[in-house]
Design a protein around this motif. Structure first.
Motif, short mmCIF file in Angstrom:
data_model
loop_
_atom_site.label_atom_id
_atom_site.label_comp_id
_atom_site.label_asym_id
_atom_site.label_seq_id
_atom_site.Cartn_x
_atom_site.Cartn_y
_atom_site.Cartn_z
N VAL A 1 8.31 2.25 -4.87
CA VAL A 1 7.84 3.28 -5.60
C VAL A 1 7.98 2.82 -7.23
O VAL A 1 8.97 1.79 -7.49
CB VAL A 1 9.09 4.43 -5.47
CG1 VAL A 1 8.78 5.59 -6.35
CG2 VAL A 1 9.50 4.57 -3.91
N ASN A 2 6.91 3.18 -7.65
CA ASN A 2 6.78 2.61 -9.07
C ASN A 2 7.67 3.33 -10.10
O ASN A 2 7.75 4.63 -10.16
CB ASN A 2 5.34 2.86 -9.46
CG ASN A 2 4.87 1.86 -10.40
OD1 ASN A 2 5.55 0.98 -10.69
ND2 ASN A 2 3.41 2.26 -10.77
N PRO A 3 8.32 2.54 -11.07
CA PRO A 3 8.58 0.92 -11.13
C PRO A 3 9.64 0.54 -10.05
O PRO A 3 10.68 1.18 -10.32
CB PRO A 3 8.80 0.78 -12.50
CG PRO A 3 9.44 1.98 -12.85
CD PRO A 3 8.97 3.22 -11.96
N THR B 1 0.82 -1.19 0.06
CA THR B 1 0.11 0.00 -0.23
C THR B 1 0.73 1.26 -0.14
O THR B 1 2.03 1.22 0.71
CB THR B 1 -0.96 0.11 1.14
OG1 THR B 1 -1.86 1.31 1.10
CG2 THR B 1 -0.24 0.04 2.63
N SER B 2 0.41 2.34 -0.67
CA SER B 2 0.88 3.61 -0.76
C SER B 2 0.54 4.70 0.30
O SER B 2 1.13 5.69 0.40
CB SER B 2 0.98 4.27 -2.23
OG SER B 2 -0.24 4.36 -2.48
N GLY C 1 0.33 9.47 4.81
CA GLY C 1 1.22 9.48 3.46
C GLY C 1 2.45 9.01 3.58
O GLY C 1 3.35 9.17 2.73
N PHE C 2 2.89 8.41 4.59
CA PHE C 2 4.39 7.92 4.83
C PHE C 2 5.21 8.93 4.60
O PHE C 2 5.08 10.28 4.94
CB PHE C 2 4.55 6.76 4.01
CG PHE C 2 3.52 5.56 4.29
CD1 PHE C 2 3.10 5.48 5.30
CD2 PHE C 2 3.44 4.74 2.87
CE1 PHE C 2 2.03 4.47 5.34
CE2 PHE C 2 2.53 3.56 3.07
CZ PHE C 2 1.85 3.68 4.27
N VAL C 3 6.77 8.74 4.04
CA VAL C 3 7.49 9.92 4.00
C VAL C 3 7.68 10.21 2.73
O VAL C 3 7.62 11.48 2.27
CB VAL C 3 8.87 9.47 4.73
CG1 VAL C 3 10.04 10.42 4.22
CG2 VAL C 3 8.79 9.39 6.16
N LEU C 4 7.76 9.61 1.58
CA LEU C 4 7.81 9.90 0.43
C LEU C 4 6.98 10.88 -0.16
O LEU C 4 7.03 11.82 -0.89
CB LEU C 4 8.03 8.68 -0.72
CG LEU C 4 8.17 8.93 -2.21
CD1 LEU C 4 9.65 8.37 -2.84
CD2 LEU C 4 7.09 8.60 -2.87
#
Length: 287
Positions: A141-143, A117-118, A186-189
């Motif tokens: 992180v995609n891709p 999950t993002s 939102g986490f960190v990225l």
């Protein structure tokens, strides 16, 4: 050790390729056989292309890596023998909770249950599960095949050994794991990204700069600088002209001591990286 990836969409396929490149046996699970068949075709094609262009990761050939991947439409069979299970369903809380509650009933005490999950918080995904100690978010992180960052986000009941094992595994397959000490929206990225986007909107909206020029500030300015070192080290390397926050200064100084010789060597490295990146960008523009 075996790994299992639940659902064969874009992220599931990418993860499968990353783990196969690391020499792991991979089982891809989905409910539809057709989905799995086309996922396999897609993976084989991508691996061949990567091998031909010289960008295939890992020490094994494309054929050897592809041979490590198998498919499965039965959940119980899919997770059997797996030591690490990565869930890759769409960003839908109910769907993810349903999958984790199904897994909770069939896994043993030594397997790690991880989510791609993002934005959904571990407390929303894992609370109340019997195996909550084994649950963690590993947000790629995609891709993920080309962008190595993985954000590791624990539930407050996640066992420290789950965090350590996940971190070590991500390192082993060549990703760049980072540990969050606790969950945060939102986490960190994404939090960093949102901060940049919101300021970008403001500058364009207030007529300070055009949208095209704003993007250039990032792609030919900050983005180049941040491709190798982050904002905190950037400040540290310019520390002679800055009064940096004390605790930050101490933390960075452990990594790069404030000694002219050490700082100069790191700056030289940074400049060499930037030279290489500038050459690559020029070449790609002319291609």
């Amino acid at each position: 050790a075996d790994t299992c990836f639940l659902f064969s969409g874009l992220i599931g396929r990418s993860w499968a390729m990353v783990f196969a490149a690391g020499g792991f046996k991979v089982k891809l699970y989905d409910i539809a056989q057709q989905q799995l068949t086309s996922a396999l075709e897609n993976i084989r094609k991508q691996m061949k292309e990567l091998e031909e262009s010289g960008f295939l990761k890992g020490a094994l050939s494309a054929e050897q890596q592809f041979a490590l991947i198998s498919i499965c439409t039965d959940l119980k069979a899919a997770v059997e023998g797996a030591t690490f299970i990565q869930e890759c369903t769409p960003e839908n809380l109910e769907l993810k909770k349903k999958i984790f509650s199904q897994l909770d009933l069939i896994v043993g005490d030594d397997v790690i249950l991880s989510s791609s999950t993002s934005c959904l918080l571990p407390s929303k995904l894992f609370t109340g599960l019997k195996h909550v100690k084994q649950c963690i978010v590993s947000h790629p992180v995609n891709p993920p095949y080309f962008v190595p960052l993985v954000e590791i986000v624990p539930h407050r009941e996640t066992d420290p050994s789950t965090i350590e094992r996940t971190y070590a595994l991500m390192k082993k397959i060549g990703q760049s794991p980072v540990k969050l000490n606790r969950e945060i929206e939102g986490f960190v990225l994404n939090r960093l990204q949102y901060a940049v986007i919101s300021e970008a909107w403001r500058l364009v909206d207030e007529g300070v700069i055009s949208p095209t020029d704003l993007d250039l500030v990032m792609s030919d300015g900050l983005g180049m600088r941040y491709a190798f070192i982050g904002p905190l080290e950037t400040m540290h390397l310019n520390a002679e002209d800055l009064i940096v926050l004390n605790f930050l200064f101490q933390a960075m100084s452990e990594k790069i001591p404030v000694v002219p010789k050490v700082l100069d060597a790191r700056r030289k490295w940074r400049d060499e990286c930037l030279t290489g990146l500038a050459k690559l960008k020029k070449q790609m523009k002319s291609d």
